[in-house]
Design a protein around this motif. Sequence first.
Motif, PDB file in Angstrom:
ATOM      1  N   GLY A  22       0.778  -1.137  -0.058  1.00  0.00           N
ATOM      2  CA  GLY A  22      -0.076   0.176   0.058  1.00  0.00           C
ATOM      3  C   GLY A  22       0.631   1.069  -0.036  1.00  0.00           C
ATOM      4  O   GLY A  22       0.338   2.287  -0.390  1.00  0.00           O
ATOM      5  N   GLU A  23       2.025   1.335   0.524  1.00  0.00           N
ATOM      6  CA  GLU A  23       2.918   2.360   0.608  1.00  0.00           C
ATOM      7  C   GLU A  23       3.563   2.729  -0.731  1.00  0.00           C
ATOM      8  O   GLU A  23       4.461   1.923  -1.341  1.00  0.00           O
ATOM      9  CB  GLU A  23       3.966   2.380   1.628  1.00  0.00           C
ATOM     10  N   PRO A  24       3.590   3.844  -1.454  1.00  0.00           N
ATOM     11  CA  PRO A  24       4.297   4.205  -2.917  1.00  0.00           C
ATOM     12  C   PRO A  24       5.743   4.373  -2.755  1.00  0.00           C
ATOM     13  O   PRO A  24       6.130   4.959  -1.857  1.00  0.00           O
ATOM     14  CB  PRO A  24       3.269   5.362  -3.343  1.00  0.00           C
ATOM     15  N   ILE A  78       4.764   9.492  -0.939  1.00  0.00           N
ATOM     16  CA  ILE A  78       5.532   9.122  -1.975  1.00  0.00           C
ATOM     17  C   ILE A  78       7.001   9.016  -1.484  1.00  0.00           C
ATOM     18  O   ILE A  78       7.353  10.135  -1.075  1.00  0.00           O
ATOM     19  CB  ILE A  78       5.720   9.434  -3.506  1.00  0.00           C
ATOM     20  N   VAL A  79       7.371   7.659  -1.439  1.00  0.00           N
ATOM     21  CA  VAL A  79       9.118   7.768  -1.062  1.00  0.00           C
ATOM     22  C   VAL A  79       9.887   7.595  -2.394  1.00  0.00           C
ATOM     23  O   VAL A  79       9.441   6.676  -3.040  1.00  0.00           O
ATOM     24  CB  VAL A  79       9.500   6.578  -0.134  1.00  0.00           C
ATOM     25  N   GLY A  80      10.963   8.359  -2.742  1.00  0.00           N
ATOM     26  CA  GLY A  80      11.811   8.360  -3.897  1.00  0.00           C
ATOM     27  C   GLY A  80      12.914   7.501  -3.697  1.00  0.00           C
ATOM     28  O   GLY A  80      13.251   7.449  -2.351  1.00  0.00           O
ATOM     29  N   THR A 105      15.702  13.417   3.077  1.00  0.00           N
ATOM     30  CA  THR A 105      16.221  12.032   2.865  1.00  0.00           C
ATOM     31  C   THR A 105      16.076  11.364   3.856  1.00  0.00           C
ATOM     32  O   THR A 105      15.930  11.669   5.106  1.00  0.00           O
ATOM     33  CB  THR A 105      17.844  12.181   2.546  1.00  0.00           C
ATOM     34  N   LEU A 106      16.032   9.824   3.761  1.00  0.00           N
ATOM     35  CA  LEU A 106      15.965   8.838   4.740  1.00  0.00           C
ATOM     36  C   LEU A 106      17.386   8.108   4.765  1.00  0.00           C
ATOM     37  O   LEU A 106      17.949   7.977   3.762  1.00  0.00           O
ATOM     38  CB  LEU A 106      14.770   8.009   4.297  1.00  0.00           C
ATOM     39  N   GLY A 107      17.624   7.580   6.052  1.00  0.00           N
ATOM     40  CA  GLY A 107      18.594   6.553   6.065  1.00  0.00           C
ATOM     41  C   GLY A 107      18.666   5.353   5.154  1.00  0.00           C
ATOM     42  O   GLY A 107      19.214   4.995   4.279  1.00  0.00           O
ATOM     43  N   MET A 108      17.365   4.617   5.743  1.00  0.00           N
ATOM     44  CA  MET A 108      16.856   3.485   4.967  1.00  0.00           C
ATOM     45  C   MET A 108      15.264   3.558   4.700  1.00  0.00           C
ATOM     46  O   MET A 108      14.938   4.226   5.385  1.00  0.00           O
ATOM     47  CB  MET A 108      17.383   2.128   5.643  1.00  0.00           C
ATOM     48  N   CYS A 109      14.768   2.397   3.980  1.00  0.00           N
ATOM     49  CA  CYS A 109      13.497   2.560   3.803  1.00  0.00           C
ATOM     50  C   CYS A 109      13.307   1.227   3.392  1.00  0.00           C
ATOM     51  O   CYS A 109      13.451   0.616   2.403  1.00  0.00           O
ATOM     52  CB  CYS A 109      13.052   3.463   2.827  1.00  0.00           C
ATOM     53  N   GLY A 110      12.678   0.509   4.478  1.00  0.00           N
ATOM     54  CA  GLY A 110      12.524  -1.043   4.016  1.00  0.00           C
ATOM     55  C   GLY A 110      10.981  -1.319   3.102  1.00  0.00           C
ATOM     56  O   GLY A 110      11.522  -2.143   2.198  1.00  0.00           O
ATOM     57  N   HIS A 111       9.977  -0.665   3.015  1.00  0.00           N
ATOM     58  CA  HIS A 111       9.080  -0.732   1.864  1.00  0.00           C
ATOM     59  C   HIS A 111       9.796  -0.193   0.555  1.00  0.00           C
ATOM     60  O   HIS A 111       9.507  -0.814  -0.517  1.00  0.00           O
ATOM     61  CB  HIS A 111       7.920   0.037   2.230  1.00  0.00           C
ATOM     62  N   PRO A 154       3.408  -1.633   6.868  1.00  0.00           N
ATOM     63  CA  PRO A 154       3.993  -1.699   8.154  1.00  0.00           C
ATOM     64  C   PRO A 154       4.985  -1.226   8.703  1.00  0.00           C
ATOM     65  O   PRO A 154       5.556  -1.230   9.777  1.00  0.00           O
ATOM     66  CB  PRO A 154       3.861  -3.202   8.322  1.00  0.00           C
ATOM     67  N   CYS A 155       5.926  -0.459   7.805  1.00  0.00           N
ATOM     68  CA  CYS A 155       7.092   0.307   7.753  1.00  0.00           C
ATOM     69  C   CYS A 155       8.297  -0.874   8.038  1.00  0.00           C
ATOM     70  O   CYS A 155       8.305  -1.317   9.107  1.00  0.00           O
ATOM     71  CB  CYS A 155       7.212   1.226   8.924  1.00  0.00           C
ATOM     72  N   GLY A 156       9.144  -0.877   7.115  1.00  0.00           N
ATOM     73  CA  GLY A 156      10.295  -2.057   7.206  1.00  0.00           C
ATOM     74  C   GLY A 156      11.094  -1.657   8.346  1.00  0.00           C
ATOM     75  O   GLY A 156      11.673  -2.275   9.109  1.00  0.00           O
TER      76      GLY A 156
HETATM   77  O1  PYC Z   1       9.433   1.025   5.407  1.00  0.00           O
HETATM   78  O2  PYC Z   1      11.137   1.756   6.156  1.00  0.00           O
HETATM   79  C1  PYC Z   1       9.993   2.033   5.786  1.00  0.00           C
HETATM   80  C2  PYC Z   1       9.706   3.250   5.705  1.00  0.00           C
HETATM   81  C3  PYC Z   1      10.123   4.455   6.168  1.00  0.00           C
HETATM   82  C4  PYC Z   1       9.469   5.452   5.820  1.00  0.00           C
HETATM   83  C5  PYC Z   1       8.392   5.006   5.054  1.00  0.00           C
HETATM   84  N1  PYC Z   1       8.356   3.773   4.910  1.00  0.00           N
END
Ligand code: PYC
Length: 316
Positions: free
Chosen positions: A17-19, A63-65, A88-94, A240-242
């Motif tokens: 569900g998460e783009p 949206i996460v790029g 920016t994010l460190g990591m992103c599971g989804h 559910p956020c990785g």
């Molecule tokens: O799945 O880690 C993840 C995540 C972080 C932010 C959005 N999704």
Amino acid sequence: MTDFPAAIEVVDSHTEGEPTRVVVDGWPQPEGATMAERREFLRARQDHLRRAVVLEPRGHEAIVGALLTPPVTPGSVAGVIFFNDVGTLGMCGHGLIGVVRTLCEFGRFGEGWLQLDTPVGPVRAAAEGPLVTIENVPARCARRDVAVEVPDLGCVVGDVAWGGNWFFLASLPGERLAVERARELVALATRLRDALAAAGVTGDDGAPIDHVELFAPPRRPDADSLNFVLCPGAAWDRSPCGTGTSAKMAVLHARGQLAPGQRWRQEGLAGGVFEGWLEERGGLLVPHLRGRAFLTARASLRFDPADPFRAGCTTA
Ligand code: PYC
């Protein structure tokens, strides 16, 4: 530097569900010998491209790029820098699950376990149809039972943990976790995040806690727990956020409630599930996560010099 390429080629997918929007061509490679340096280059010099790719009118706040780069570590097949509507994010599971599905679709992901570099360390993944298993960076519970006073909510007690991003994890028994309450949950989790910052509660080395994760009993009979995750900014994770599930498993392990190898099924607010488990390796806890991603679109993003909104617009 605020120039735009003629076009940026992207592939869209969603993971439970998460783009995720993977940039496959057109974005000039960020400079740097390490992924952390490249992330910093993107932050300092290519923020207009981040905004243009994920914000409205081409994107939206959820949206996460993911920008693909050449690898930096021997044995890695690629590097990836994740970004969202605020940075920016460190990591992103989804996002990693979406990247792997995208690479598979274009014949750029081989058989078995392959390694990719991120700004917070190498990760690994293996694909089997829509199902992708990822091995995240090591997770850890940094502080347990941290109490913070939150306006209009009172005293909230939770844990601080790293799962590739910094999280504050708490249960608020009086707050029902449901999609129709998403706006209220974003508002209260934002107050909680602000209260943590005001109280000086951080991750290691003063790193801001930019994700808040709330828990409740699951709705699905095949899940162990239901979560709501506030991402940096004001978006909530449909999956559910990785990294959040990694942080949760580290907390459960620290409390003696999850043994290495034991399965944890985390339900997200939109109804998807990640199956996770921890592996103990050299004194570190390595989270594994399994979830599905599906491709939704392939697009060529255009940046008309006459378009006043070509660098995206902020709507909230
Ligand atoms: O799945 O880690 C993840 C995540 C972080 C932010 C959005 N999704």
